[in-house]
Design a protein around this motif. Sequence first.
Motif, PDB file in Angstrom:
ATOM      1  N   SER A  39       0.840  -1.183   0.000  1.00  0.00           N
ATOM      2  CA  SER A  39       0.000   0.000   0.000  1.00  0.00           C
ATOM      3  C   SER A  39       0.879   1.238   0.000  1.00  0.00           C
ATOM      4  CB  SER A  39      -0.898   0.016   1.226  1.00  0.00           C
ATOM      5  OG  SER A  39      -0.115   0.157   2.381  1.00  0.00           O
ATOM      6  N   TYR A  40       0.284   2.372  -0.343  1.00  0.00           N
ATOM      7  CA  TYR A  40       1.028   3.631  -0.253  1.00  0.00           C
ATOM      8  C   TYR A  40       0.137   4.668   0.414  1.00  0.00           C
ATOM      9  CZ  TYR A  40      -1.559   4.859  -4.511  1.00  0.00           C
ATOM     10  OH  TYR A  40      -2.527   5.111  -5.423  1.00  0.00           O
ATOM     11  N   GLU A  41       0.792   5.673   1.004  1.00  0.00           N
ATOM     12  CA  GLU A  41       0.047   6.650   1.787  1.00  0.00           C
ATOM     13  C   GLU A  41       0.050   8.008   1.099  1.00  0.00           C
ATOM     14  OE1 GLU A  41       1.678   6.788   5.689  1.00  0.00           O
ATOM     15  OE2 GLU A  41       0.678   4.947   6.312  1.00  0.00           O
ATOM     16  N   VAL A  42      -1.106   8.640   1.100  1.00  0.00           N
ATOM     17  CA  VAL A  42      -1.165  10.027   0.645  1.00  0.00           C
ATOM     18  C   VAL A  42      -1.879  10.829   1.729  1.00  0.00           C
ATOM     19  CG1 VAL A  42      -1.131   9.501  -1.799  1.00  0.00           C
ATOM     20  CG2 VAL A  42      -3.291   9.577  -0.587  1.00  0.00           C
ATOM     21  N   VAL A  43      -1.639  12.140   1.711  1.00  0.00           N
ATOM     22  CA  VAL A  43      -2.241  13.005   2.715  1.00  0.00           C
ATOM     23  C   VAL A  43      -3.235  13.929   2.037  1.00  0.00           C
ATOM     24  CG1 VAL A  43      -1.810  14.728   4.493  1.00  0.00           C
ATOM     25  CG2 VAL A  43      -0.157  12.905   4.098  1.00  0.00           C
ATOM     26  N   ALA A  44      -4.395  14.108   2.664  1.00  0.00           N
ATOM     27  CA  ALA A  44      -5.367  15.076   2.161  1.00  0.00           C
ATOM     28  C   ALA A  44      -5.710  16.005   3.314  1.00  0.00           C
ATOM     29  CB  ALA A  44      -6.610  14.365   1.650  1.00  0.00           C
ATOM     30  N   ARG A  45      -5.835  17.303   2.999  1.00  0.00           N
ATOM     31  CA  ARG A  45      -6.152  18.264   4.062  1.00  0.00           C
ATOM     32  C   ARG A  45      -7.573  18.759   3.896  1.00  0.00           C
ATOM     33  NH1 ARG A  45      -2.018  20.775   6.686  1.00  0.00           N
ATOM     34  NH2 ARG A  45      -0.037  19.693   6.446  1.00  0.00           N
ATOM     35  N   PHE A  46      -8.298  18.789   4.998  1.00  0.00           N
ATOM     36  CA  PHE A  46      -9.681  19.251   4.966  1.00  0.00           C
ATOM     37  C   PHE A  46      -9.866  20.344   6.011  1.00  0.00           C
ATOM     38  CE2 PHE A  46      -9.746  14.842   3.584  1.00  0.00           C
ATOM     39  CZ  PHE A  46     -10.561  14.882   2.470  1.00  0.00           C
ATOM     40  N   GLU A  47     -10.774  21.261   5.734  1.00  0.00           N
ATOM     41  CA  GLU A  47     -11.094  22.264   6.754  1.00  0.00           C
ATOM     42  C   GLU A  47     -12.049  21.687   7.780  1.00  0.00           C
ATOM     43  OE1 GLU A  47     -12.423  25.982   5.187  1.00  0.00           O
ATOM     44  OE2 GLU A  47     -10.554  26.216   4.050  1.00  0.00           O
ATOM     45  N   ARG A  85      -4.438   5.411   3.355  1.00  0.00           N
ATOM     46  CA  ARG A  85      -3.602   4.300   2.887  1.00  0.00           C
ATOM     47  C   ARG A  85      -4.322   3.616   1.730  1.00  0.00           C
ATOM     48  NH1 ARG A  85      -1.710   1.067   7.651  1.00  0.00           N
ATOM     49  NH2 ARG A  85      -0.324   2.834   7.885  1.00  0.00           N
ATOM     50  N   LEU A  86      -3.706   3.674   0.559  1.00  0.00           N
ATOM     51  CA  LEU A  86      -4.339   3.133  -0.649  1.00  0.00           C
ATOM     52  C   LEU A  86      -3.655   1.841  -1.079  1.00  0.00           C
ATOM     53  CD1 LEU A  86      -4.619   6.453  -2.626  1.00  0.00           C
ATOM     54  CD2 LEU A  86      -6.540   5.130  -1.779  1.00  0.00           C
ATOM     55  N   LEU A 122      -0.245   9.661  -8.404  1.00  0.00           N
ATOM     56  CA  LEU A 122       0.088   9.933  -7.004  1.00  0.00           C
ATOM     57  C   LEU A 122       1.107   8.911  -6.515  1.00  0.00           C
ATOM     58  CD1 LEU A 122      -3.377  10.611  -5.337  1.00  0.00           C
ATOM     59  CD2 LEU A 122      -1.494  12.212  -5.463  1.00  0.00           C
ATOM     60  N   LYS A 123       2.110   9.404  -5.771  1.00  0.00           N
ATOM     61  CA  LYS A 123       3.108   8.484  -5.209  1.00  0.00           C
ATOM     62  C   LYS A 123       3.014   8.514  -3.692  1.00  0.00           C
ATOM     63  CE  LYS A 123       6.664  10.303  -7.378  1.00  0.00           C
ATOM     64  NZ  LYS A 123       6.049  11.211  -8.380  1.00  0.00           N
ATOM     65  N   ASP A 124       3.790   7.626  -3.054  1.00  0.00           N
ATOM     66  CA  ASP A 124       3.827   7.561  -1.607  1.00  0.00           C
ATOM     67  C   ASP A 124       4.183   8.928  -1.024  1.00  0.00           C
ATOM     68  OD1 ASP A 124       3.480   6.057   0.689  1.00  0.00           O
ATOM     69  OD2 ASP A 124       5.653   5.796   0.921  1.00  0.00           O
ATOM     70  N   LYS A 125       3.508   9.332   0.045  1.00  0.00           N
ATOM     71  CA  LYS A 125       3.740  10.591   0.771  1.00  0.00           C
ATOM     72  C   LYS A 125       3.323  11.829  -0.026  1.00  0.00           C
ATOM     73  CE  LYS A 125       5.782   8.340   4.128  1.00  0.00           C
ATOM     74  NZ  LYS A 125       4.775   7.502   4.742  1.00  0.00           N
ATOM     75  N   ASP A 126       2.633  11.635  -1.159  1.00  0.00           N
ATOM     76  CA  ASP A 126       2.132  12.776  -1.908  1.00  0.00           C
ATOM     77  C   ASP A 126       0.949  13.406  -1.183  1.00  0.00           C
ATOM     78  OD1 ASP A 126       3.927  12.860  -3.830  1.00  0.00           O
ATOM     79  OD2 ASP A 126       2.654  12.148  -5.470  1.00  0.00           O
TER      80      ASP A 126
END
Lengths: 155, 272
Positions: A39-47, A85-86, A122-126
Amino acid sequence: MNKTILDLWVGLFVIAGIAALLFLALKVGSMNTVNTTDSYEVVARFENIGGLKSRAPVKSAGVVVGRVADIRFDNEAYEAAVTIRLDKRYAFPKDTTATIMTSGLLGEQYIGLEAGGDSQKLKDKDRILITQDAVVLENLIGQFLYGKAQEGAPQ
Amino acid sequence: MPMILDWGACVLRQAIENLGNRTLEGVWRIGYATRFFLAILLHSGTAFRRFGLTIREMYFSGVLSLIIILVSGLFVGMVLGLQGYETLQTYGSEEALGILVALSLVRELGPVVAALLFASRAGSAITAEIGLMKATEQLSAMEMMAVDPIARVVAPRFWAGVISMPLLAALFSATGIFGGYLVGVQLIGVDEGSFWSQMRSAVDFEQDILNGVIKSVVFGVAITAIALYEGYDAPPTAEGVSGATTRTVVASSLAVLALDFVLTAFMFRGLN
């Protein structure tokens, strides 16, 4: 040591017990936790993440493609940083949109991914740049009431 | 007047003396029980080297408890199916019946009810047997022959209980889910596909099933340790053995319920 009828019964008992455990593990439960290796991880920011919780599903086109791994509050931007985690099998373009949605009227909240048109993946830590916050019912009702009051007010 | 005062002081003194005596007795018993438990662990080599002894005890505490465990599991699951359906249909979510039955059985009812049944079925038998062995001086006879009764009699029973308990709890949960399926799907007519698929999506292997297994192992340790201790500590009379058997059932049931609360608080606190 002689084999006795007792051993047979205990053997049957142990086999039945292990079969019950296997039944529970395979038929009743499932490995909901995605393996960290594929799996790989990406971050998304939300208000505003509304009622999103850790381990909530991440879906694209209705199919579960990953899970929410971690939610933390970013004290500098005053935003929620959600780590997703995708599954390695699924790659998404860089301009994918992440939206917090609700399954059903009162159901649990999940993250919906909508693919964009970028050729880079999208890559890991993107970081997912385009996000849409959760719909908060109170705000919605507030807006509705405000609109109604405006309508009724004399021009 | 002084007579009455004297009498009052006497009663008070008696009461305080009793309280002190009881407290001391309690502390003494706790210390003895701890030493007994450590002795079991120290001497458990025999239970594994002569595994035949442990297998024999597994027959008595595990195999002979099967009937009661399976039948109660089936009925508990069937009742869960009926009651769960009644409640869920008012919210129009009958399909969630599978989740309700599976989660309540795997997380709580499976380990706890199986442990309570195990305590009254096997725990009481262990206490009565060891208490009677002590009363008829079989344990002292063993010591005379340089056979350690803890290694020969107590440790195999302990490990047999600890191994049997998770297997019994798993069987209880599995038959319970089958019972819920019988009532929910076959009798009432909840959709079979969504019954199983919703169950699968909600029950997690690590969070739910593994935690249930851990619970049942802990309960197995607690029940067999209490049963063995009460039997070993029983006064060597008919009355003493019967009292010890009662104490086993009461104490181990309470221990199971209290431990269940503590374990649940640890396992499921931050969960969803």
